[in-house]
Design an enzyme around this catalytic site. Structure first.
Site, PDB file in Angstrom:
ATOM      1  N   ASP A   1       0.866  -1.182   0.000  1.00 49.77           N
ATOM      2  CA  ASP A   1       0.000   0.000   0.000  1.00 49.77           C
ATOM      3  C   ASP A   1       0.904   1.233   0.000  1.00 49.77           C
ATOM      4  O   ASP A   1       1.348   1.678  -1.045  1.00 49.77           O
ATOM      5  CB  ASP A   1      -0.914  -0.081   1.222  1.00 49.77           C
ATOM      6  CG  ASP A   1      -1.907   1.066   1.299  1.00 49.77           C
ATOM      7  OD1 ASP A   1      -1.892   1.939   0.423  1.00 49.77           O
ATOM      8  OD2 ASP A   1      -2.713   1.101   2.248  1.00 49.77           O
TER       9      ASP A   1
ATOM     10  N   PHE B   1      -9.697  -0.097   0.342  1.00 48.84           N
ATOM     11  CA  PHE B   1      -9.403  -1.096   1.369  1.00 48.84           C
ATOM     12  C   PHE B   1     -10.029  -2.425   0.952  1.00 48.84           C
ATOM     13  O   PHE B   1     -11.226  -2.505   0.698  1.00 48.84           O
ATOM     14  CB  PHE B   1      -9.938  -0.647   2.734  1.00 48.84           C
ATOM     15  CG  PHE B   1      -9.393  -1.466   3.858  1.00 48.84           C
ATOM     16  CD1 PHE B   1      -8.111  -1.231   4.345  1.00 48.84           C
ATOM     17  CD2 PHE B   1     -10.144  -2.491   4.429  1.00 48.84           C
ATOM     18  CE1 PHE B   1      -7.586  -2.001   5.372  1.00 48.84           C
ATOM     19  CE2 PHE B   1      -9.629  -3.270   5.453  1.00 48.84           C
ATOM     20  CZ  PHE B   1      -8.350  -3.021   5.928  1.00 48.84           C
TER      21      PHE B   1
HETATM   22  P1  5GP Z   1       1.948  -0.548   3.751  1.00 53.21           P
HETATM   23  O1  5GP Z   1       3.032  -0.409   4.780  1.00 53.21           O
HETATM   24  O2  5GP Z   1       2.449  -0.929   2.373  1.00 53.21           O
HETATM   25  O3  5GP Z   1       1.076   0.684   3.693  1.00 53.21           O
HETATM   26  O4  5GP Z   1       0.935  -1.643   4.246  1.00 53.21           O
HETATM   27  C1  5GP Z   1       1.313  -2.925   4.443  1.00 53.21           C
HETATM   28  C2  5GP Z   1       0.327  -3.687   5.267  1.00 53.21           C
HETATM   29  O5  5GP Z   1      -0.866  -2.950   5.570  1.00 53.21           O
HETATM   30  C3  5GP Z   1      -0.125  -4.900   4.502  1.00 53.21           C
HETATM   31  O6  5GP Z   1       0.794  -5.965   4.636  1.00 53.21           O
HETATM   32  C4  5GP Z   1      -1.471  -5.165   5.112  1.00 53.21           C
HETATM   33  O7  5GP Z   1      -1.313  -5.917   6.284  1.00 53.21           O
HETATM   34  C5  5GP Z   1      -1.993  -3.781   5.453  1.00 53.21           C
HETATM   35  N1  5GP Z   1      -2.869  -3.272   4.377  1.00 53.21           N
HETATM   36  C6  5GP Z   1      -2.568  -2.365   3.429  1.00 53.21           C
HETATM   37  N2  5GP Z   1      -3.617  -2.170   2.599  1.00 53.21           N
HETATM   38  C7  5GP Z   1      -4.594  -3.000   3.017  1.00 53.21           C
HETATM   39  C8  5GP Z   1      -5.939  -3.286   2.556  1.00 53.21           C
HETATM   40  O8  5GP Z   1      -6.459  -2.763   1.568  1.00 53.21           O
HETATM   41  N3  5GP Z   1      -6.637  -4.213   3.269  1.00 53.21           N
HETATM   42  C9  5GP Z   1      -6.127  -4.848   4.361  1.00 53.21           C
HETATM   43  N4  5GP Z   1      -6.905  -5.735   4.979  1.00 53.21           N
HETATM   44  N5  5GP Z   1      -4.873  -4.620   4.829  1.00 53.21           N
HETATM   45  C10 5GP Z   1      -4.118  -3.702   4.153  1.00 53.21           C
END
Ligand code: 5GP
Length: 174
Positions: A100, A149
């Site tokens: 993300d 999300f």
């Molecule tokens: P980042 O650090 O890249 O923003 O997010 C990494 C973590 O956030 C992912 O491994 C996941 O656990 C959570 N995450 C990010 N986007 C989503 C989403 O759309 N849905 C869910 N359930 N978890 C997310």
């Protein structure tokens, strides 16, 4: 909360993981490969992707928790469970459910490079589009999805729905 539109079906996920697994098999033939899954989200991707890799791989897991709100990453990560084994001199492939903001993976890459692996690459089933993130090389990328999300296939909403066999958007976050 309501389960909204199904973005990616179970069949589409399986076909994509087969492609990714075939590419990984080619790239790492003859190399000592260890897959590192990031818990909890990556447990489903890990199980299915690993079975599409036709090499004698090892698997290990790290469990991390991100400080910050439930649905927004802060990039400040706490390691709840570290790897069981040393990765020095080994070929390491991180297996992630979703990128993300990229902050979690950026932290992990920094943390793991210090351990001197022979190589360190990233496989992610989902990468969100339209997100302002630091440059990140996702060597094996599954699907690009809109910046919404999503749940299912390892991804949760308040700890639940990880067991859905498909990826869906959350319709009503209340
Ligand atoms: P980042 O650090 O890249 O923003 O997010 C990494 C973590 O956030 C992912 O491994 C996941 O656990 C959570 N995450 C990010 N986007 C989503 C989403 O759309 N849905 C869910 N359930 N978890 C997310």
């Amino acid at each position: 909360m309501k389960i909204g539109e199904v973005l990616i079906s179970a069949e589409e996920i399986d076909a994509k993981l087969a492609e990714m697994g075939a590419a990984i098999t080619e790239d790492y033939r003859g190399k000592d490969l260890i897959l590192i899954g990031i818990l909890k989200g990556a447990f489903v991707v890990m199980a299915d992707l690993a079975r599409h890799i036709d090499l004698p791989v090892e698997v290990d897991f790290m469990a991390i928790s991100s400080y910050g709100s439930a649905t927004k990453s802060s990039g400040v990560v706490r390691i709840l469970k570290d790897l069981d084994q040393e990765i020095e001199g080994r070929h390491v492939l991180i297996v992630e459910d979703i990128v993300d903001t990229g902050l979690t993976i950026q932290y992990l890459l920094k943390n793991l490079w210090v351990r001197k692996p022979a190589s360190l690459s990233l496989a992610a089933l989902l990468v969100k589009d339209g997100i302002d993130r630091p440059p990140l090389d996702v060597k094996y990328e599954g699907f690009r999805i809109p910046p919404k999300f999503v749940i299912g296939y390892g991804l949760d909403f308040n700890g639940k729905y990880r067991n859905l066999p498909y990826i869906a958007v959350v319709e009503d976050e209340e």
